[in-house]
Each structure stands twice: as structure tokens, then as C-alpha cells.
Design a protein around this motif. Structure first.
Motif, PDB file in Angstrom:
ATOM      1  N   PHE A   1      51.367 -27.525  81.619  1.00  0.00           N
ATOM      2  CA  PHE A   1      50.091 -26.994  82.108  1.00  0.00           C
ATOM      3  C   PHE A   1      49.317 -26.380  80.955  1.00  0.00           C
ATOM      4  O   PHE A   1      49.878 -26.169  79.872  1.00  0.00           O
ATOM      5  N   LEU A   2      48.058 -26.143  81.210  1.00  0.00           N
ATOM      6  CA  LEU A   2      47.295 -25.328  80.260  1.00  0.00           C
ATOM      7  C   LEU A   2      46.674 -24.188  81.044  1.00  0.00           C
ATOM      8  O   LEU A   2      46.528 -24.255  82.268  1.00  0.00           O
ATOM      9  N   GLU A   3      46.315 -23.141  80.312  1.00  0.00           N
ATOM     10  CA  GLU A   3      45.864 -21.939  80.974  1.00  0.00           C
ATOM     11  C   GLU A   3      44.563 -21.487  80.325  1.00  0.00           C
ATOM     12  O   GLU A   3      44.491 -21.361  79.102  1.00  0.00           O
ATOM     13  N   GLY A   4      43.547 -21.300  81.153  1.00  0.00           N
ATOM     14  CA  GLY A   4      42.312 -20.706  80.662  1.00  0.00           C
ATOM     15  C   GLY A   4      42.396 -19.191  80.873  1.00  0.00           C
ATOM     16  O   GLY A   4      42.602 -18.733  81.984  1.00  0.00           O
ATOM     17  N   VAL A   5      42.283 -18.458  79.793  1.00  0.00           N
ATOM     18  CA  VAL A   5      42.389 -16.998  79.892  1.00  0.00           C
ATOM     19  C   VAL A   5      41.025 -16.398  79.540  1.00  0.00           C
ATOM     20  O   VAL A   5      40.517 -16.611  78.439  1.00  0.00           O
ATOM     21  N   VAL A   6      40.445 -15.690  80.513  1.00  0.00           N
ATOM     22  CA  VAL A   6      39.126 -15.103  80.271  1.00  0.00           C
ATOM     23  C   VAL A   6      39.216 -13.595  80.524  1.00  0.00           C
ATOM     24  O   VAL A   6      39.598 -13.170  81.620  1.00  0.00           O
ATOM     25  N   PRO A   7      38.908 -12.813  79.510  1.00  0.00           N
ATOM     26  CA  PRO A   7      38.978 -11.363  79.710  1.00  0.00           C
ATOM     27  C   PRO A   7      37.804 -10.858  80.565  1.00  0.00           C
ATOM     28  O   PRO A   7      36.736 -11.461  80.580  1.00  0.00           O
ATOM     29  N   ILE A   8      38.045  -9.766  81.279  1.00  0.00           N
ATOM     30  CA  ILE A   8      37.001  -9.179  82.140  1.00  0.00           C
ATOM     31  C   ILE A   8      36.540  -7.880  81.471  1.00  0.00           C
ATOM     32  O   ILE A   8      37.360  -6.999  81.209  1.00  0.00           O
ATOM     33  N   TYR A   9      35.251  -7.834  81.186  1.00  0.00           N
ATOM     34  CA  TYR A   9      34.708  -6.630  80.554  1.00  0.00           C
ATOM     35  C   TYR A   9      33.695  -5.965  81.480  1.00  0.00           C
ATOM     36  O   TYR A   9      32.990  -6.626  82.241  1.00  0.00           O
ATOM     37  N   SER A  10      33.629  -4.641  81.416  1.00  0.00           N
ATOM     38  CA  SER A  10      32.546  -3.932  82.070  1.00  0.00           C
ATOM     39  C   SER A  10      32.113  -2.864  81.082  1.00  0.00           C
ATOM     40  O   SER A  10      32.929  -2.025  80.663  1.00  0.00           O
ATOM     41  N   ASP A  11      30.855  -2.961  80.692  1.00  0.00           N
ATOM     42  CA  ASP A  11      30.320  -2.035  79.683  1.00  0.00           C
ATOM     43  C   ASP A  11      31.229  -2.006  78.442  1.00  0.00           C
ATOM     44  O   ASP A  11      31.592  -0.947  77.936  1.00  0.00           O
ATOM     45  N   GLU A  12      31.626  -3.205  78.026  1.00  0.00           N
ATOM     46  CA  GLU A  12      32.449  -3.412  76.833  1.00  0.00           C
ATOM     47  C   GLU A  12      33.844  -2.819  76.943  1.00  0.00           C
ATOM     48  O   GLU A  12      34.565  -2.723  75.950  1.00  0.00           O
ATOM     49  N   LYS A  13      34.195  -2.392  78.144  1.00  0.00           N
ATOM     50  CA  LYS A  13      35.573  -1.900  78.330  1.00  0.00           C
ATOM     51  C   LYS A  13      36.384  -3.024  78.979  1.00  0.00           C
ATOM     52  O   LYS A  13      35.944  -3.652  79.940  1.00  0.00           O
ATOM     53  N   LEU A  14      37.544  -3.295  78.393  1.00  0.00           N
ATOM     54  CA  LEU A  14      38.386  -4.375  78.906  1.00  0.00           C
ATOM     55  C   LEU A  14      39.058  -3.917  80.200  1.00  0.00           C
ATOM     56  O   LEU A  14      39.774  -2.904  80.222  1.00  0.00           O
ATOM     57  N   LEU A  15      38.805  -4.633  81.276  1.00  0.00           N
ATOM     58  CA  LEU A  15      39.391  -4.272  82.565  1.00  0.00           C
ATOM     59  C   LEU A  15      40.602  -5.130  82.914  1.00  0.00           C
ATOM     60  O   LEU A  15      41.417  -4.758  83.757  1.00  0.00           O
ATOM     61  N   GLY A  16      40.699  -6.272  82.290  1.00  0.00           N
ATOM     62  CA  GLY A  16      41.809  -7.159  82.590  1.00  0.00           C
ATOM     63  C   GLY A  16      41.495  -8.573  82.149  1.00  0.00           C
ATOM     64  O   GLY A  16      40.508  -8.812  81.460  1.00  0.00           O
ATOM     65  N   VAL A  17      42.378  -9.496  82.534  1.00  0.00           N
ATOM     66  CA  VAL A  17      42.129 -10.913  82.222  1.00  0.00           C
ATOM     67  C   VAL A  17      42.361 -11.761  83.467  1.00  0.00           C
ATOM     68  O   VAL A  17      43.166 -11.417  84.321  1.00  0.00           O
ATOM     69  N   VAL A  18      41.604 -12.855  83.514  1.00  0.00           N
ATOM     70  CA  VAL A  18      41.833 -13.861  84.557  1.00  0.00           C
ATOM     71  C   VAL A  18      42.573 -15.006  83.897  1.00  0.00           C
ATOM     72  O   VAL A  18      42.178 -15.466  82.830  1.00  0.00           O
ATOM     73  N   ARG A  19      43.664 -15.407  84.498  1.00  0.00           N
ATOM     74  CA  ARG A  19      44.420 -16.563  83.966  1.00  0.00           C
ATOM     75  C   ARG A  19      44.417 -17.655  85.023  1.00  0.00           C
ATOM     76  O   ARG A  19      44.862 -17.432  86.142  1.00  0.00           O
ATOM     77  N   VAL A  20      43.910 -18.820  84.632  1.00  0.00           N
ATOM     78  CA  VAL A  20      43.893 -19.954  85.567  1.00  0.00           C
ATOM     79  C   VAL A  20      44.700 -21.082  84.940  1.00  0.00           C
ATOM     80  O   VAL A  20      44.448 -21.477  83.814  1.00  0.00           O
ATOM     81  N   ARG A  21      45.669 -21.524  85.678  1.00  0.00           N
ATOM     82  CA  ARG A  21      46.608 -22.507  85.135  1.00  0.00           C
ATOM     83  C   ARG A  21      46.386 -23.872  85.784  1.00  0.00           C
ATOM     84  O   ARG A  21      46.481 -24.004  86.994  1.00  0.00           O
ATOM     85  N   LEU A  22      46.061 -24.868  84.945  1.00  0.00           N
ATOM     86  CA  LEU A  22      45.841 -26.233  85.457  1.00  0.00           C
ATOM     87  C   LEU A  22      46.994 -27.134  85.014  1.00  0.00           C
ATOM     88  O   LEU A  22      47.458 -27.038  83.890  1.00  0.00           O
ATOM     89  N   SER A  23      47.375 -28.015  85.924  1.00  0.00           N
ATOM     90  CA  SER A  23      48.523 -28.888  85.669  1.00  0.00           C
ATOM     91  C   SER A  23      48.173 -29.987  84.679  1.00  0.00           C
ATOM     92  O   SER A  23      47.077 -30.532  84.690  1.00  0.00           O
ATOM     93  N   TYR A  24      49.130 -30.292  83.820  1.00  0.00           N
ATOM     94  CA  TYR A  24      49.003 -31.418  82.902  1.00  0.00           C
ATOM     95  C   TYR A  24      49.487 -32.712  83.531  1.00  0.00           C
ATOM     96  O   TYR A  24      49.388 -33.774  82.921  1.00  0.00           O
TER      97      TYR A  24
END
Lengths: 490, 310
Positions: free
Chosen positions: A152-175
Motif C-alpha cells: 500500500f501507499l499512504e498519503g500523510v497530510v498534517p493538520i494545521y490551525s494558525d500554524e499550530k500542528l494539530l495532527g495528521v491524516v493518514r490515508v492508505r491506498l492499496s497497491y
């Protein structure tokens, strides 16, 4: 001959194999490049898709994270999976999750294994590695497990609010789709390559057969020449106007010329035989005719004077001499009959018996005879034949010396052969006579029959021996007879 | 014919909703063209849009005035809209109903009759494959509430936690609100939460229409019977309108068309609220709020006004 149409290492096989290999190589290379490019593009698309999906979640997630709205976070992940229409066959979301910066799960599409408020389930090193990498992702990142079934591959996108890192979204797609697609492509490529190989080998076989067919025909022709079947060579078919065609034409021309030459030679040989026969006939006629005329004269005279005993007394010896000469000529001509009958074997000392005869021949002349019989006693000879050879050669030399000079007789054994040499220091043989030396009735002497050397030649030939002549004007002549030792005992 | 009706409903719905303004509603006029705004909360399935449009059309026919169903995410929002006059009627929960309001701005209109009684329960549910048998087993687990102002989805489980040794706020490792009973069931079915509290009426309703979801859940606790979430009228609404609305909904059972809507809602009908229907909810709320030590919550509305025929 049919077995020779196919050579395991022959040109036709090499040619076919080469063409096949080239075709297969080209087909495989093009296929591999196409597949690789296709897969790269597909992977790139998949990566973009993963990032895009993660983005859609990240956009709404910051507000929900700030409000600790776990259910909304989960719903946004769930909605993301529903966003992908079923027609997008190549995208299968394996899982998706939202983590806080410490890696604690805020929402996970597989909640039973990954409850909120805890670290995600990390069953293996790969998961551990991805988890650590995802925590470090400060900008959209692609992580992957390597292309394989189940990969699989994973798209990892960080979540920011007012330049403060709140977390990340990880979405995993099958190869899997990518992998299966790759597998399908590879199978197609292999199939195509195989088809190309078959096509290439058929093509190669056909082309190489066309090329080698004239070569094979030429080989057969050359082999026929080797066997002496020159007049029988089949012409090589000329298929095309190329180098091979030119070669085939040249070969056919050569074969034709050889056949013509052979037929010409045969004709010459026949006419030479006729010439020789004519010469023999003329010789016999001449040699027999001369004494016959004298004898007929004598008989004629005796007929006219039947009562004159003086005539009988005077002519009878002349008639006797004439008939003896005729008998000798006929005997010489029938030498083969004589030697066929002559089977008497003796050892080499029998040669020495000739010494006396020869010495009596040179009696009163200023001729030295050197006698060197180096043959061992156990060498067995066909006495009559060898004696005749030696005697004829010695007589020839003595006559050539004209009462002055030296004659050397030498015998010795060399390997499997017995060598007989007769040399003199006479005037030598003029070059113009060399070709006629062994012809019957060829003579330079006034009272010679011209049969001596001819007899020697026939005897040597009958024993599969070789006779050589070396002669130089004013210096002398040497005859050398080489006889195979084994033949001596026959 | 049916599609024509739907079309007409939609047309009416759209035209009325665009012409009606919230400011105008606050004037309490008896103008028959004025749209009556009816607030819906998580106590009913709000997702069935076509059904609600048809029901609104039915009510319009009965009342003589356009009716618009207004959906809001939380009970709080609906209560606020009632307070500000943005809504004329609302189907709320027993818990917000027993809250002390000064001045009072709602009065009880009618109570749905469910399984022959104006009563329902709260279910504590878990995933069917989970080992949990009681609320105690859910300690340090994840719990899904439906709405902070829901009786069955929040107050009752909070009340149950009062008897637990640990603090009711820390009993669960994590808890969250779905603001929707149906979604609470989904959260449990999908194992996003280990346990949750839902309205028995909604769970039973789902069991009939979405059994694939409820089949993944298991009830481990059923509360005592509580008064069914009531329909209330805003105090300022014209009494004539209130009366027409009350008649319209209470006579649905006698009307063949009205009966269809009741069937769709899985209700027997709407009736008068018996005295002290919400008493046990009030008692529960008092106890929970006492523990929370919030003085202003100690006094609850003990005698909510009821709409009676004058």
C-alpha cells in the motif's frame, strides 16, 4: 543426403536463433519500458489521490480536533471512503486515520483494532516505521510499503490551525490493483514476446533456409567434385539476384566449365591412346616388315635356285636371324604375358648374377662398372622382373656411354622401399626426348627396338613402383626405381 | 399521482420557506399565509426528507397554514430557537423540557403514544461481539452519548454512573457526542465506541428499517420507562394556531392519511400528557446536577404548562 540438410550448429539454425533473439529482445525491452512507464504514471496518480483524499479530511478536521469531536472526525474519514465512486476500480482505501502530534489515534477507520485515545496498533516493523514517519510529517508526504500484493501507499497530510500542528491524516491506498495491473501487463508482455519469438523463429527459419539452400546445393556439388563426379553436378538453383545468386551463378559456371574440361580431357586421353596404339602398330609393322622383306628375298632366291646348297647355307642363317628378331619383338610386346608367368622368388643376391652378364657386355670397352648391392640377404625379390629392370637399365647406360665412362649400380633399402639406382656419366638425354622416353618403339639408336625402357616402365608399374629420371646434358643420367618392399614378395 | 403530490409538496415547501421570515414569525400574527416553523431534534428520524415534506403538507391542509420542519443538530440549538421565537413548535426531549426556564417560553402540546403508552426507554448498547455485559464492563472504555441534553442518550447513563465508585466524568476512558441516536447506534455497530446510550424508540425504529446496523449491537441495559419526548409550543404563538396544531396532530390517528404518517413514524398516535409524566426524568436530572454542584440547575421546572382547551 537428406540427413545433411540440417546441421545442429549450421547457419540456418544460427540465423533463425539470432533473428528470434533479436525480435524477442526488442519486444521484451519495449514491453518492459512501456510497463515501467505505465506503472510509474499509475503510482504517481495513486499518490496524488491519496494526498487529495487526506487533504479533504484535513480541511475539516482542525475544527473537530479543537472541539474534541471524535464522532465528526470519524464521520469525515467515513465520508472520504464514500467519496470514491465504485468505477474508480484502481483505488481501494485500506484504511484511514487521524492522529494527534503525539501519535494518539483521534479517529480510525478500523476502530476495533485502533481505539481512540491510544497509539495505533503496530503489529510489525513496517507499521512501526510508518507510524514514526507519519509523526515526523510536517508537510504532505507519501509513505509506502513497496509494490507487492497486499502492499500500500499512504498519503500523510498534517493538520494545521494558525500554524499550530494539530495532527495528521493518514490515508492508505492499496497497491493490489497496481500490482495486479503490473502482473497483467507482464503476462501480456511475456505473451507478446512469446508470439514474437514464434513469429521470429518462423521468419528466421524461412529466411535462413532461403539463404542456405543454394549453399547446401553448392556443398553437394563440391562434394561430387571431390568424388570425381564432375560431369554429374546438378546446377544450383538461382532464387534471387543477390550475392548468393551471384555465387550460385559463378558455381554453376565453374561446374559447367569443369565438366567441359573433363570431357575434353577424356577425349584427349582417348586420342592419345589412339596415337600410342598407332605408334605401336607402326613400330610393329616397321620392325617386323624389315626382316620380313629380307627373308622373303632369301626365300625368293632359294626358290629360283632350289638346287643350290650354297644359297641354303648362306640364307638360312639370315632367315633364322630375321625370325629370331621378329620373335624377340613379339616377346617384348608380350612382356606382360611373360611377367605374369614369372613367379620365381629369390633373395637379393640374385641381382649379383647379372654382374657377369653386364661385364661381358662391356668387355673390351673402356667402361668402369661400380656394383654396390647394399640390400640385406633377407630381402625377397621377384627375380625375373627385377633382373629384367636392372638389366635393361644397365644395357641402356652402357650403350649411352659409347665405350667410355662409368656405370654405377647401387641398391639399398629406405624405410618400406627398395631403391635401385643406375647412373652413368654419359652425354645425358636431351630435354625434347624426356616425354617420349618410355614410349614403345621410341629410340635414338640405329639398331634399337625402342622397347627397353618401355618394358622397364611396364614392369615398375606392375609392381606399383615409381621410376624417376635425372639427366643433364654432358653430365650423365640417373634412373632411380623405387619399389615398395612388400610388393617384392608377391 | 403520487409523484404529482410530491412535486406539489416540494413546491409548497420551497415557496413557503423562501417567503417566510423569522422576524415575521415573532409577530405572532394569525395571518394564514404565515409559515409555521416546527423544530425537529434527534428524537425522530430526521433524515427521511420526503416523508417530512409530505407530513408538512398534511399539516398545512389541516391547519390552513404552511408548516416547515426545521432541523438542527443539537437540542440546545432548537431550544435556543424556541426561546428567540425562531420556532413555533418543536419536538424536544423530556430532559430539556424539565429544565427550569424563567420566564417559561414553552408549553406541552402533546405526547406521542408508543406501543400504547406515552413512554419509552433508554438502551445501553454494546457491539454484539464484545464481551461487555453491564455498564461496569465499560469502565475505561469509549462511550458514545447522543446529545448532552438528551434524556435517554445522556442523562440516564450519567445517572447510572452516579452509583459507580469512580467519578462519572472519568469512568469512561473517552466519551463523545454523536448528536444523533441513529449515529450512536452506528458508532457502536462500527466499533468506534465500545458502548453507547440510545433512545429505545429510535433503536426499535432502526431495527425495523436498518436491521443490518442494529443487528451488530446488543442491549445490555434497559432503563425504566420515561415520558416520551413531547411536542411543545412556544408560549408566544397564537393560541388559535396552537389549538389547530394540537388538533391536527392528535387527530392524525382518526384520519386515514394521518394514520399513514403515524405508521411511518411507528407511533400509535399523539395524546395528552398524563400528570407527572416526566417526573422520573426530573428526579434523575436533579440528582445528576446535584453531583455536578451547579446551583442554578438545582431548581427545575416542576410544573410545566400544558396546552389545554380553553
Amino acid at each position: 543426403m537428406t540427413g545433411r540438410n540440417f546441421f545442429p550448429g549450421g547457419l540456418s539454425v544460427k540465423f533463425a536463433l539470432t533473428i528470434t533473439a533479436v525480435v524477442a529482445g526488442v519486444a521484451f525491452t519495449i514491453g518492459a519500458v512501456t510497463v515501467t512507464l505505465d506503472l510509474q504514471r499509475f503510482q504517481h496518480e495513486l499518490e496524488n489521490k491519496a494526498l487529495l483524499l487526506a487533504h479533504t479530511v484535513a480541511v475539516t478536521a482542525s475544527e473537530d480536533i479543537l472541539r474534541s469531536d471524535s464522532w465528526s472526525l470519524y464521520k469525515s474519514l467515513r465520508n472520504m471512503t464514500n467519496q470514491i465512486p465504485k468505477e474508480m476500480y484502481d483505488t481501494r482505501i485500506l484504511t484511514g486515520m487521524i492522529q494527534n502530534p503525539e501519535g494518539i489515534v483521534l479517529a480510525h477507520l478500523n476502530p476495533s483494532e485502533n481505539p481512540i485515545g491510544m497509539q495505533p496498533f503496530l503489529p510489525n516493523d513496517l507499521e512501526e516505521r510508518l507510524f514514526i514517519a507519519s509523526k515526523k510529517a510536517l508537510s504532505p508526504t507519501i509513505l509506502n510499503s513497496g509494490i507487492s500484493l497486499g502492499g500500500f501507499l499512504e498519503g500523510v497530510v498534517p493538520i494545521y490551525s494558525d500554524e499550530k500542528l494539530l495532527g495528521v491524516v493518514r490515508v492508505r491506498l492499496s497497491y493490489d490493483e497496481l500490482f495486479l495491473k503490473a502482473q497483467r501487463s507482464i503476462l501480456i508482455i511475456l505473451g507478446l514476446t512469446l508470439a514474437m519469438v514464434i513469429l521470429g523463429s518462423l521468419l528466421g527459419g524461412t529466411i535462413s533456409r532461403r539463404i542456405t539452400r543454394p549453399l547446401r546445393a553448392m556443398t553437394e556439388g563440391i562434394e561430387a567434385v571431390g568424388r570425381g563426379e564432375i560431369s554429374n553436378i546438378k546446377p544450383v538453383p538461382v532464387y534471387q539476384d543477390d550475392e548468393l545468386g551471384v555465387l550460385a551463378l559463378a558455381f554453376n559456371k565453374m561446374a559447367k566449365e569443369m565438366a567441359e574440361k573433363k570431357s575434353l580431357e577424356d577425349q584427349i586421353a582417348v586420342s592419345e591412346k589412339m596415337v600410342a596404339l598407332g605408334r605401336i602398330t607402326a613400330g610393329v609393322a616397321h620392325e617386323v616388315n624389315n626382316p620380313l622383306a629380307g627373308m622373303l628375298n632369301c626365300i625368293d632366291t632359294m626358290k629360283q635356285h632350289p638346287d643350290d646348297p650354297e644359297l641354303v647355307k648362306r640364307y638360312l642363317p639370315l632367315i633364322d636371324k630375321g625370325l629370331t628378331r621378329i620373335k624377340n619383338i613379339v616377346e617384348s610386346l608380350l612382356i606382360e604375358l611373360r611377367i605374369e608367368e614369372a613367379h620365381g622368388l629369390d633373395n637379393s643376391t640374385s641381382l649379383d648374377e647379372l654382374r657377369g652378364i653386364v661385364e661381358s657386355e662391356i668387355n673390351g670397352c673402356n667402361i668402369d662398372l661400380v656394383w654396390e648391392n647394399h640390400l640385406c640377404d633377407d630381402v625377397i625379390l621377384n627375380k625375373r622382373r627385377v633382373q629384367q629392370i636392372v638389366l635393361n637399365l644397365l644395357k641402356n647406360s652402357i650403350q649411352a656411354l659409347q665405350d667410355k665412362g662409368t656405370v654405377i649400380f647401387r641398391t639399398f633399402q629406405k624405410d618400406e622401399y627398395v631403391i635401385l639406382e643406375v647412373s652413368d656419366n654419359g652425354p645425358g638425354i636431351p630435354a625434347k626426348y624426356k616425354n617420349q622416353l618410355f614410349d614403345p618403339f621410341f629410340t635414338t639408336k640405329t639398331n634399337g627396338t625402342g622397347l627397353g625402357l618401355w618394358i622397364v616402365y611396364r614392369l615398375v608399374e606392375s609392381m606399383q613402383g615409381v621410376i624417376e629420371v635425372e639427366s643433364e646434358l654432358g653430365m650423365g643420367t640417373q634412373f632411380r626405381v623405387t619399389l615398395p618392399a612388400i610388393e617384392m614378395s608377391i | 399521482m403520487k409523484s404529482w403530490t410530491v412535486f406539489l409538496c416540494l413546491f409548497v415547501f420551497l415557496s413557503t420557506s423562501t417567503s417566510g421570515s423569522t422576524r415575521a414569525e415573532e409577530l405572532n400574527t394569525t395571518n394564514s399565509t404565515e409559515t409555521i416553523r416546527f423544530g425537529l431534534t434527534a428524537v425522530v428520524m430526521r433524515e427521511n426528507l420526503r416523508f417530512l415534506d409530505q407530513w408538512a403538507y398534511y399539516l398545512k391542509k389541516k391547519i390552513g397554514q404552511p408548516v416547515e420542519f426545521v432541523r438542527r443538530r443539537s437540542y440546545r440549538e432548537v431550544m435556543d430557537m424556541l426561546k428567540t421565537g425562531s420556532l413555533d413548535f418543536a419536538w424536544i426531549c423530556g430532559f430539556p423540557f424539565v429544565h427550569k426556564r424563567d420566564p417559561e417560553f414553552i408549553k406541552l402540546l402533546s405526547v406521542p403514544i408508543y406501543n400504547g403508552k406515552p413512554l419509552y426507554n433508554s438502551y445501553i448498547i454494546v457491539h454484539k461481539d464484545s464481551p461487555y455485559q453491564s455498564l461496569d464492563d465499560l469502565k475505561d472504555k469509549i462511550f458514545a452519548y447522543s446529545d448532552p441534553e438528551s434524556n435517554s442518550g445522556f442523562l440516564y447513563p450519567q445517572y447510572l454512573l452516579l452509583n459507580k465508585s469512580s467519578n462519572k466524568d472519568t469512568f469512561f476512558r473517552h466519551s463523545f457526542f454523536t448528536f444523533n441516536h441513529a449515529e450512536t447506534v452506528e458508532a457502536i455497530a462500527e466499533q468506534f465506541a465500545d458502548g453507547g446510550a440510545v433512545d429505545s424508540y429510535i433503536w426499535d425504529y432502526m431495527k425495523e428499517f436498518r436491521p443490518e446496523v442494529t443487528d451488530k449491537t446488543r442491549i445490555i441495559n434497559t432503563s425504566p420507562a420515561f415520558g416520551f419526548p413531547p411536542i411543545v409550543a412556544r408560549v408566544g404563538v397564537d393560541l388559535e394556531v396552537v389549538w389547530r396544531m394540537k388538533n391536527a396532530i392528535m387527530e392524525m390517528n382518526d384520519d386515514p392519511n394521518g394514520r399513514k404518517f403515524l405508521d411511518g413514524l411507528k407511533l400509535d398516535g399523539f395524546g395528552e400528557a398524563p400528570p407527572n409524566l416526566f417526573e422520573n426524568i426530573r428526579q434523575m436530572a436533579l440528582k445528576v446536577q446535584n453531583v455536578n454542584s451547579k446551583p442554578n440547575l438545582a431548581s427545575l421546572n416542576t410544573s410545566a404548562n400544558s396546552v389545554t382547551k380553553e
